[in-house]
Design a protein around this motif. Structure first.
Motif, PDB file in Angstrom:
ATOM      1  N   ARG A  64       0.839  -1.191   0.000  1.00  0.00           N
ATOM      2  CA  ARG A  64       0.000   0.000   0.000  1.00  0.00           C
ATOM      3  C   ARG A  64       0.875   1.242   0.000  1.00  0.00           C
ATOM      4  NH1 ARG A  64      -3.455  -3.151   3.534  1.00  0.00           N
ATOM      5  NH2 ARG A  64      -5.459  -3.495   2.491  1.00  0.00           N
ATOM      6  N   VAL A  65       0.300   2.344  -0.470  1.00  0.00           N
ATOM      7  CA  VAL A  65       1.042   3.595  -0.562  1.00  0.00           C
ATOM      8  C   VAL A  65       1.630   3.957   0.798  1.00  0.00           C
ATOM      9  CG1 VAL A  65       0.858   6.064  -1.019  1.00  0.00           C
ATOM     10  CG2 VAL A  65      -0.367   4.444  -2.471  1.00  0.00           C
ATOM     11  N   GLY A  66       2.924   4.232   0.823  1.00  0.00           N
ATOM     12  CA  GLY A  66       3.580   4.693   2.047  1.00  0.00           C
ATOM     13  C   GLY A  66       4.015   3.592   2.980  1.00  0.00           C
ATOM     14  N   GLU A  67       3.695   2.328   2.671  1.00  0.00           N
ATOM     15  CA  GLU A  67       4.067   1.227   3.547  1.00  0.00           C
ATOM     16  C   GLU A  67       5.221   0.432   2.940  1.00  0.00           C
ATOM     17  OE1 GLU A  67       0.683  -1.154   4.514  1.00  0.00           O
ATOM     18  OE2 GLU A  67      -0.459   0.537   5.324  1.00  0.00           O
ATOM     19  N   ASP A  68       5.908  -0.326   3.807  1.00  0.00           N
ATOM     20  CA  ASP A  68       7.005  -1.158   3.333  1.00  0.00           C
ATOM     21  C   ASP A  68       6.471  -2.251   2.407  1.00  0.00           C
ATOM     22  OD1 ASP A  68       8.785   0.282   4.861  1.00  0.00           O
ATOM     23  OD2 ASP A  68       8.661  -1.093   6.576  1.00  0.00           O
ATOM     24  N   ASP A  69       7.319  -2.698   1.487  1.00  0.00           N
ATOM     25  CA  ASP A  69       6.928  -3.788   0.603  1.00  0.00           C
ATOM     26  C   ASP A  69       6.582  -5.031   1.414  1.00  0.00           C
ATOM     27  OD1 ASP A  69       7.394  -2.170  -1.539  1.00  0.00           O
ATOM     28  OD2 ASP A  69       9.304  -3.083  -2.105  1.00  0.00           O
ATOM     29  N   VAL A  70       5.626  -5.818   0.918  1.00  0.00           N
ATOM     30  CA  VAL A  70       5.260  -7.071   1.583  1.00  0.00           C
ATOM     31  C   VAL A  70       6.458  -8.017   1.525  1.00  0.00           C
ATOM     32  CG1 VAL A  70       3.717  -9.063   1.524  1.00  0.00           C
ATOM     33  CG2 VAL A  70       2.835  -6.777   0.994  1.00  0.00           C
ATOM     34  N   PRO A  71       6.824  -8.652   2.635  1.00  0.00           N
ATOM     35  CA  PRO A  71       7.988  -9.557   2.640  1.00  0.00           C
ATOM     36  C   PRO A  71       7.871 -10.659   1.601  1.00  0.00           C
ATOM     37  CG  PRO A  71       7.217  -9.148   4.880  1.00  0.00           C
ATOM     38  CD  PRO A  71       6.190  -8.555   3.969  1.00  0.00           C
ATOM     39  N   ALA A  72       8.990 -11.000   0.971  1.00  0.00           N
ATOM     40  CA  ALA A  72       9.005 -12.012  -0.083  1.00  0.00           C
ATOM     41  C   ALA A  72       8.547 -13.371   0.415  1.00  0.00           C
ATOM     42  CB  ALA A  72      10.409 -12.115  -0.683  1.00  0.00           C
ATOM     43  N   ASP A  73       8.716 -13.633   1.722  1.00  0.00           N
ATOM     44  CA  ASP A  73       8.358 -14.971   2.217  1.00  0.00           C
ATOM     45  C   ASP A  73       6.843 -15.226   2.182  1.00  0.00           C
ATOM     46  OD1 ASP A  73       7.598 -13.383   4.320  1.00  0.00           O
ATOM     47  OD2 ASP A  73       8.955 -14.275   5.786  1.00  0.00           O
ATOM     48  N   GLU A  74       6.022 -14.155   2.043  1.00  0.00           N
ATOM     49  CA  GLU A  74       4.579 -14.378   1.926  1.00  0.00           C
ATOM     50  C   GLU A  74       4.240 -15.005   0.573  1.00  0.00           C
ATOM     51  OE1 GLU A  74       1.711 -11.715   3.439  1.00  0.00           O
ATOM     52  OE2 GLU A  74       3.127 -10.658   4.749  1.00  0.00           O
ATOM     53  N   LEU A 237     -10.822  14.968  -1.884  1.00  0.00           N
ATOM     54  CA  LEU A 237      -9.920  14.569  -0.800  1.00  0.00           C
ATOM     55  C   LEU A 237      -8.516  14.324  -1.348  1.00  0.00           C
ATOM     56  CD1 LEU A 237      -9.472  13.810   2.156  1.00  0.00           C
ATOM     57  CD2 LEU A 237     -10.157  11.477   1.580  1.00  0.00           C
ATOM     58  N   ASN A 238      -8.423  13.692  -2.528  1.00  0.00           N
ATOM     59  CA  ASN A 238      -7.116  13.483  -3.160  1.00  0.00           C
ATOM     60  C   ASN A 238      -6.422  14.808  -3.438  1.00  0.00           C
ATOM     61  OD1 ASN A 238      -7.643  10.757  -3.132  1.00  0.00           O
ATOM     62  ND2 ASN A 238      -8.152  10.612  -5.301  1.00  0.00           N
ATOM     63  N   LEU A 239      -7.188  15.792  -3.897  1.00  0.00           N
ATOM     64  CA  LEU A 239      -6.614  17.113  -4.136  1.00  0.00           C
ATOM     65  C   LEU A 239      -6.069  17.705  -2.838  1.00  0.00           C
ATOM     66  CD1 LEU A 239      -9.301  18.531  -6.599  1.00  0.00           C
ATOM     67  CD2 LEU A 239      -6.874  18.202  -7.123  1.00  0.00           C
ATOM     68  N   ALA A 240      -6.810  17.508  -1.740  1.00  0.00           N
ATOM     69  CA  ALA A 240      -6.350  18.021  -0.447  1.00  0.00           C
ATOM     70  C   ALA A 240      -5.078  17.314  -0.002  1.00  0.00           C
ATOM     71  CB  ALA A 240      -7.459  17.854   0.591  1.00  0.00           C
ATOM     72  N   VAL A 241      -5.002  16.001  -0.234  1.00  0.00           N
ATOM     73  CA  VAL A 241      -3.800  15.242   0.135  1.00  0.00           C
ATOM     74  C   VAL A 241      -2.589  15.771  -0.619  1.00  0.00           C
ATOM     75  CG1 VAL A 241      -2.702  12.972  -0.079  1.00  0.00           C
ATOM     76  CG2 VAL A 241      -5.015  13.152   0.843  1.00  0.00           C
ATOM     77  N   VAL A 247       0.901  12.927   0.318  1.00  0.00           N
ATOM     78  CA  VAL A 247       0.991  11.746  -0.548  1.00  0.00           C
ATOM     79  C   VAL A 247       2.055  10.791   0.001  1.00  0.00           C
ATOM     80  CG1 VAL A 247       1.539  10.899  -2.859  1.00  0.00           C
ATOM     81  CG2 VAL A 247       0.254  13.033  -2.580  1.00  0.00           C
ATOM     82  N   GLY A 248       1.672   9.519   0.152  1.00  0.00           N
ATOM     83  CA  GLY A 248       2.602   8.516   0.659  1.00  0.00           C
ATOM     84  C   GLY A 248       2.611   8.375   2.164  1.00  0.00           C
ATOM     85  N   ASN A 249       1.802   9.175   2.870  1.00  0.00           N
ATOM     86  CA  ASN A 249       1.758   9.070   4.327  1.00  0.00           C
ATOM     87  C   ASN A 249       0.900   7.865   4.718  1.00  0.00           C
ATOM     88  OD1 ASN A 249       1.246   9.380   7.109  1.00  0.00           O
ATOM     89  ND2 ASN A 249       1.436  11.594   6.975  1.00  0.00           N
ATOM     90  N   GLN A 250       1.543   6.828   5.285  1.00  0.00           N
ATOM     91  CA  GLN A 250       0.824   5.596   5.582  1.00  0.00           C
ATOM     92  C   GLN A 250      -0.222   5.757   6.675  1.00  0.00           C
ATOM     93  OE1 GLN A 250       3.033   2.404   7.430  1.00  0.00           O
ATOM     94  NE2 GLN A 250       4.664   3.796   8.032  1.00  0.00           N
ATOM     95  N   LEU A 251      -0.121   6.820   7.485  1.00  0.00           N
ATOM     96  CA  LEU A 251      -1.132   7.032   8.528  1.00  0.00           C
ATOM     97  C   LEU A 251      -2.505   7.310   7.933  1.00  0.00           C
ATOM     98  CD1 LEU A 251       0.867   9.214  11.090  1.00  0.00           C
ATOM     99  CD2 LEU A 251       0.326   6.782  11.244  1.00  0.00           C
TER     100      LEU A 251
END
Length: 400
Positions: A64-74, A237-241, A247-251
């Motif tokens: 997801r935007v702003g989050e670490d990549d999903v681990p390869a082991d999944e 809302l996207n325009l406000a972001v 943009v990219g804030n995972q919170l």
């Protein structure tokens, strides 16, 4: 060649790659709902979620935007489940449609070159375009109006980000080619969607997997369209972001998902505006592109399920232009969005508060331990022997 869906070999792995907005949510929800019934008939639908989202992200190196990549082991964990499955396996994730050549090659190599069959669904452009724009507004920071997005996607220059993304995922010639490069042509299947018959996809899956006819009834998950009023709330809302440089804030991810759930959960009102038909200026381009798509499927050399002519579309040059975006929103939809957003934000704050309390408790415990001085577990054997000897000498000197 064009054909009807036929039963796959006993240990085949059917990889449904979408792409996006071709009825993927409906088929995934049905497969998930009937997971136990599939297993009784020797068909495995891996994992526990309604689609193999995280394993596909692990393969593709995304999140997801702003989050670490999903681990390869999944991805590796799902591969192990697939390899251990005794019968047929079906995997479904529209994210596979965006796979680059190296991802496609790894998927086939990991799941078994002799087992993998890939299924691509082809949908008519006039149905695909409005759904694709809406999904981008809902799921990423898309700020273009519908009209502006259409101009970018349908223009001759495909160098802009909207066109690159759309045609990478939905350009049938390129999509088929990427999978045909890593599989024999007869193990790449293109299912042509029939807009007049919603049963085409579930029936095809039932025949391919050897399931009971009529078994893949609809599941609980849907991805229904929003009205123009509701999608405009998301776009604003996207325009406000973007304006606030968020943009990219995972919170924002959880509150955003909750907001979409809130909007989706309120029934449409009679006065809301559906996404309008494509404007007249798109008709010549749609006719040209639709003919290209139908011909590319017919001439692809892969196994085609259905009639490629269903992809042709002439358009209406007399159709009116698109209206300006709406400026009002039904109160019920606004309240639903706000209620879910606040609930999501509160859950996130509670989680953060618990984590902070645990960190503080651990810090206080460490401080108490330091105040008590070293304990036996923290002392080396040599230092412990020295301390015992020192105390014994002291006792002797004191006459004990």
């Amino acid at each position: 060649m064009s054909a009807e869906a036929e039963l796959l070999p006993d240990r085949a792995v059917l990889v449904h790659v979408g792409p996006y907005k071709t009825g993927t949510t409906a088929i995934q929800s049905s497969l998930h709902t009937h997971r136990d019934l599939l297993a009784e008939q020797g068909v495995t639908y891996p994992g526990t979620y309604h689609r193999q989202m995280r394993p596909s992200w692990a393969l593709l190196g995304r999140s997801r935007v702003g989050e670490d990549d999903v681990p390869a082991d999944e991805w590796d964990e799902m591969v192990e489940e697939v390899r251990a499955a005794p019968g047929r396996v079906v995997i479904s994730s529209e994210d596979f449609a965006s796979a680059r050549p190296e991802h496609a090659a790894k998927l086939v190599a990991d799941l078994g070159p002799e087992r993998v069959h890939v299924l691509i669904v082809a949908r008519r452009l006039d149905k695909l375009l409005p759904s694709a724009w809406q999904e981008r507004v809902k799921s990423v920071n898309e700020t273009r109006t519908y009209d502006a997005w259409l101009h970018d996607v349908l223009g001759a220059d495909r160098g802009n980000d909207a066109a690159r993304t759309f045609w990478h995922n939905h350009g049938l010639e390129g999509l088929v080619s990427r999978w045909r490069d890593v599989l024999p042509a007869d193990r790449v299947l293109v299912l042509v969607n029939d807009e007049a018959d919603r049963g085409v996809q579930p029936r095809a899956f039932e025949r391919l997997l050897g399931l009971v006819d009529g078994q893949l009834t609809p599941g609980p998950f849907t991805n229904t369209s929003f009205s123009m009023e509701r999608i405009e709330l998301c776009r604003q809302l996207n325009l406000a972001v973007v304006r606030r440089d968020w943009v990219g804030n995972q919170l924002l991810n959880r509150p955003r998902r909750e907001m979409l759930s809130g909007i989706r959960g309120v029934p449409l009102e009679d006065h809301e505006t559906p996404i309008p038909p494509l404007p007249g200026w798109t008709a010549p381009r749609l006719a040209e592109l639709s003919e290209e798509r139908a011909s590319s499927v017919r001439d692809s050399g892969v196994l085609v399920l259905g009639d490629p002519d269903l992809l042709r579309y002439a358009g209406d040059e007399q159709a009116p232009g698109l209206p300006e975006p709406p400026t009002t929103l039904p109160v019920a939809a606004a309240v639903g969005a706000l209620e879910k957003t606040l609930a999501g934000a509160l859950r996130q704050l509670r989680t953060q508060a618990k984590e902070l309390r645990r960190a503080r408790e651990a810090e206080r415990a460490a401080e108490r331990a330091r105040a008590r001085g070293p304990v036996v577990a923290d002392v080396s054997s040599r230092d412990l022997l020295r301390e015992v000897a020192r105390r014994q000498v002291g006792k002797v000197r004191r006459g004990r």
